[in-house]
Design a protein around this motif. Sequence first.
Motif, PDB file in Angstrom:
ATOM      1  N   UNK A 199      27.369  94.890  34.053  1.00  0.00           N
ATOM      2  CA  UNK A 199      26.586  93.746  33.587  1.00  0.00           C
ATOM      3  C   UNK A 199      26.927  93.419  32.136  1.00  0.00           C
ATOM      4  N   UNK A 200      27.062  94.441  31.307  1.00  0.00           N
ATOM      5  CA  UNK A 200      27.442  94.245  29.900  1.00  0.00           C
ATOM      6  C   UNK A 200      28.813  93.561  29.816  1.00  0.00           C
ATOM      7  N   UNK A 201      29.751  93.989  30.626  1.00  0.00           N
ATOM      8  CA  UNK A 201      31.094  93.414  30.594  1.00  0.00           C
ATOM      9  C   UNK A 201      31.071  91.930  30.943  1.00  0.00           C
ATOM     10  N   UNK A 202      30.286  91.555  31.950  1.00  0.00           N
ATOM     11  CA  UNK A 202      30.199  90.148  32.346  1.00  0.00           C
ATOM     12  C   UNK A 202      29.586  89.308  31.236  1.00  0.00           C
ATOM     13  N   UNK A 203      28.579  89.847  30.555  1.00  0.00           N
ATOM     14  CA  UNK A 203      27.942  89.109  29.463  1.00  0.00           C
ATOM     15  C   UNK A 203      28.901  88.937  28.292  1.00  0.00           C
ATOM     16  N   UNK A 204      29.656  89.982  27.974  1.00  0.00           N
ATOM     17  CA  UNK A 204      30.624  89.875  26.873  1.00  0.00           C
ATOM     18  C   UNK A 204      31.684  88.825  27.180  1.00  0.00           C
ATOM     19  N   UNK A 205      32.100  88.736  28.446  1.00  0.00           N
ATOM     20  CA  UNK A 205      33.065  87.711  28.836  1.00  0.00           C
ATOM     21  C   UNK A 205      32.449  86.316  28.718  1.00  0.00           C
ATOM     22  N   UNK A 206      31.168  86.198  29.066  1.00  0.00           N
ATOM     23  CA  UNK A 206      30.483  84.914  28.922  1.00  0.00           C
ATOM     24  C   UNK A 206      30.409  84.508  27.451  1.00  0.00           C
ATOM     25  N   UNK A 207      30.049  85.445  26.577  1.00  0.00           N
ATOM     26  CA  UNK A 207      30.000  85.157  25.143  1.00  0.00           C
ATOM     27  C   UNK A 207      31.358  84.670  24.647  1.00  0.00           C
ATOM     28  N   UNK A 208      32.402  85.370  25.038  1.00  0.00           N
ATOM     29  CA  UNK A 208      33.742  85.028  24.560  1.00  0.00           C
ATOM     30  C   UNK A 208      34.202  83.678  25.096  1.00  0.00           C
ATOM     31  N   UNK A 209      33.989  83.432  26.377  1.00  0.00           N
ATOM     32  CA  UNK A 209      34.459  82.186  26.993  1.00  0.00           C
ATOM     33  C   UNK A 209      33.714  80.957  26.487  1.00  0.00           C
ATOM     34  N   UNK A 210      32.474  81.153  26.020  1.00  0.00           N
ATOM     35  CA  UNK A 210      31.657  80.016  25.584  1.00  0.00           C
ATOM     36  C   UNK A 210      31.384  80.026  24.074  1.00  0.00           C
ATOM     37  N   UNK A 211      32.087  80.906  23.348  1.00  0.00           N
ATOM     38  CA  UNK A 211      31.960  80.989  21.887  1.00  0.00           C
ATOM     39  C   UNK A 211      30.508  81.162  21.459  1.00  0.00           C
ATOM     40  N   UNK A 212      29.815  82.073  22.133  1.00  0.00           N
ATOM     41  CA  UNK A 212      28.418  82.369  21.799  1.00  0.00           C
ATOM     42  C   UNK A 212      28.389  83.587  20.873  1.00  0.00           C
ATOM     43  N   UNK A 213      27.771  83.436  19.709  1.00  0.00           N
ATOM     44  CA  UNK A 213      27.632  84.534  18.752  1.00  0.00           C
ATOM     45  C   UNK A 213      26.157  84.750  18.441  1.00  0.00           C
TER      46      UNK A 213
END
Length: 292
Positions: A199-213
């Motif tokens: 679950x953590x890995x999927x969220x990190x990919x979402x942050x990266x793909x959508x430039x969420x900081x």
Amino acid sequence: MDQQLIVFVEVVERKNFSRAAEALHMSQPAVSQYISSLEKEFGLRLLERNNKFVQRNKAGEIVYQYAKDILRSYNQMTVHVSDLKNEPSGELKIGASYTIGEYLLPRILAALQKEYPRIIPAVTIGNTEDIGQKLVNHEIDIGLIEGDFSHKQLVVDPFAIDEMYIIAGNHQKLKDQETVSVPDLEKETWIIRETGSGTRKMLEEFFQNNAVNPERILTFGSTQVIKEGVTSGLGISLLSELTLQKELELGLIHKLNVKGTPIKRNFSIIKNQQEFHSKALQVFEQIVKTVL
């Protein structure tokens, strides 16, 4: 089977003659005699001893590694021969990542117990990284994981698609917005799983793909605790829809309308291709695919 090797492995792993004797239902002098006999056979010491601990030396490490392989091969041989004449039975060591282990596995095990009562499941729950590594290390027979885990020894077979949503509780204003933007997400406290979690890995990919900081992140090691945090207004999170059924029905948690969600990922069966796959493992695999 060479009892010397069984005793030696037990002493090495328990680092104590008394605890090994207790586990093997033997006397301590008998354990000591087996170790002395094995050392005499090799002509050198395998274990360093003092009053507090027992520790393998370089020669002991070599013997330990080979002994583990010999014992594992022997156990596989007995299972293989048994499979030829009997219905599936015996212990099956199952590893499952948290989402699957807590929300899907009980249903799978109930079906297994009903159809094959002689199979005894021994279950280990951990994050995806933990389960994958245990399979590589031959500590479990089969794994059920969320997301990905790659290793040359493993075969990965997806068996279901999971959908993940960004969620908020009744205390968060985001639940009332028609659409939620990246700046909106960044201002919120995020409650996320520990490193190694699928679950953590999927969220990190979402942050990266959508430039969420995100401005603030809290890390919790349990899906249930994350849900409690979201429900109480502590923050927002990304979780599998599978884990949210009760809270969604009660109106305690709400899916947010965010571009790029739901996020889809695989639930997969992983097996060690270097291991013999018993009849018990094969029927368990079929039940996983049938039940879901």
